[in-house]
Design a protein around this motif. Structure first.
Motif, PDB file in Angstrom:
ATOM      1  N   MET A 209      32.973 -46.217 120.076  1.00  0.00           N
ATOM      2  CA  MET A 209      32.883 -46.056 117.962  1.00  0.00           C
ATOM      3  C   MET A 209      31.202 -46.840 117.830  1.00  0.00           C
ATOM      4  O   MET A 209      29.897 -47.118 119.252  1.00  0.00           O
ATOM      5  N   GLU A 210      30.451 -46.458 117.383  1.00  0.00           N
ATOM      6  CA  GLU A 210      29.437 -47.403 116.175  1.00  0.00           C
ATOM      7  C   GLU A 210      29.392 -47.763 115.717  1.00  0.00           C
ATOM      8  O   GLU A 210      30.198 -47.785 114.407  1.00  0.00           O
ATOM      9  N   CYS A 211      28.498 -49.050 115.182  1.00  0.00           N
ATOM     10  CA  CYS A 211      28.340 -49.226 113.791  1.00  0.00           C
ATOM     11  C   CYS A 211      27.458 -49.109 112.940  1.00  0.00           C
ATOM     12  O   CYS A 211      26.209 -48.742 113.635  1.00  0.00           O
ATOM     13  N   VAL A 212      27.168 -49.002 111.723  1.00  0.00           N
ATOM     14  CA  VAL A 212      26.267 -48.749 111.119  1.00  0.00           C
ATOM     15  C   VAL A 212      25.576 -49.471 109.245  1.00  0.00           C
ATOM     16  O   VAL A 212      26.901 -49.660 109.204  1.00  0.00           O
ATOM     17  N   VAL A 213      24.551 -49.419 109.574  1.00  0.00           N
ATOM     18  CA  VAL A 213      24.684 -50.153 107.977  1.00  0.00           C
ATOM     19  C   VAL A 213      23.354 -48.441 107.680  1.00  0.00           C
ATOM     20  O   VAL A 213      22.498 -48.465 108.265  1.00  0.00           O
ATOM     21  N   GLN A 214      23.134 -49.118 106.414  1.00  0.00           N
ATOM     22  CA  GLN A 214      21.984 -48.019 105.663  1.00  0.00           C
ATOM     23  C   GLN A 214      21.613 -48.301 104.486  1.00  0.00           C
ATOM     24  O   GLN A 214      21.708 -49.856 103.914  1.00  0.00           O
ATOM     25  N   GLY A 215      20.159 -48.199 104.081  1.00  0.00           N
ATOM     26  CA  GLY A 215      19.252 -48.698 102.741  1.00  0.00           C
ATOM     27  C   GLY A 215      18.632 -47.374 102.278  1.00  0.00           C
ATOM     28  O   GLY A 215      18.362 -46.458 102.964  1.00  0.00           O
ATOM     29  N   ILE A 216      17.340 -47.556 101.604  1.00  0.00           N
ATOM     30  CA  ILE A 216      16.507 -46.716 101.057  1.00  0.00           C
ATOM     31  C   ILE A 216      15.594 -48.094 100.942  1.00  0.00           C
ATOM     32  O   ILE A 216      14.842 -48.834 101.116  1.00  0.00           O
ATOM     33  N   ILE A 217      14.549 -46.627 101.044  1.00  0.00           N
ATOM     34  CA  ILE A 217      12.602 -46.981 100.871  1.00  0.00           C
ATOM     35  C   ILE A 217      12.315 -45.820  99.776  1.00  0.00           C
ATOM     36  O   ILE A 217      12.593 -44.944 100.871  1.00  0.00           O
ATOM     37  N   GLU A 218      11.034 -46.563  98.682  1.00  0.00           N
ATOM     38  CA  GLU A 218      10.265 -45.666  98.717  1.00  0.00           C
ATOM     39  C   GLU A 218       9.685 -44.677  99.399  1.00  0.00           C
ATOM     40  O   GLU A 218       8.506 -45.565  99.994  1.00  0.00           O
TER      41      GLU A 218
END
Length: 206
Positions: free
Chosen positions: A1-10
């Motif tokens: 399995m894998e662990c994931v986090v995300q975000g956005i940037i200009e």
């Protein structure tokens, strides 16, 4: 399995993020060009609807499963999902179609990635999301969100080392906090107010 986090940037702050990552990771960035396809089945009587995500890079495909669910999943700060990487044939979509899975949507991610080792093996990608105007026409893909880049951090984990992996990635993500906020996919708070000042400082030092 894998662990994931995300975000956005200009997009205007991506170069500053790259400078920061170069110092933190100690490795060179690699180009990223990934074709993602989402297949969904048509639920029949007694069956629950499900989906398959195929992440294609040259002749390698990653089968990304659905997120872990349940009360326990709501309490953790990372999305946890199964991930299997393997080779694929040109007839794969035909096979999935026979199994009842139809193409729901597809997109192209273009950008760069850092692969590095801390207490865990971490992959961080920065990419623009592009949609296809025609089926599989990746050369004609157009930006979905101009001016915004998706940042994703993934790391493999198991039930035995999950706690250590999450602690390592959480610690790493704190260094990026002035430029972006990373959280479970789907729970983004948007761009952070300190990004402009932090970006300007990094560009001046770089």
């Amino acid at each position: 399995m894998e662990c994931v986090v995300q975000g956005i940037i200009e997009t205007q702050h991506v170069e500053a993020l790259e400078i920061l990552l170069q110092g933190l990771c100690g490795v060179r960035k690699q180009g990223l060009r990934v074709h993602e396809l989402c297949l969904k089945n048509v639920p029949n009587l007694g069956l629950v609807a499900s989906e398959i995500r195929l992440v294609c890079d040259l002749d390698t495909v990653g089968h990304v499963g659905g997120p872990m669910r349940g009360a326990g999943a709501e309490q953790i700060s990372f999305l946890v999902r199964p991930m299997q990487v393997s080779k694929i044939t040109k007839n794969a979509l035909i096979v999935f179609d026979k199994l009842g899975y139809k193409l729901d949507h597809e997109h192209l991610r273009v950008g760069f990635a850092f692969h590095f080792q801390r207490d865990a093996l971490i992959t961080l990608t920065v990419s623009s999301i592009n949609k296809m105007l025609k089926l599989h026409a990746i050369d004609d893909a157009v930006h979905v969100t101009p001016g915004i880049q998706l940042v994703e951090v993934t790391t493999p984990a198991s039930s035995k080392n999950y706690t250590e992996v999450v602690a390592s990635v959480s610690s790493f993500c704190e260094y990026l906090a002035p430029l972006l906020h990373l959280s479970k996919p789907g729970v983004s708070i948007g761009v952070v107010p300190t990004a402009a000042a932090a970006g300007a400082s990094l560009m001046a030092d770089g």
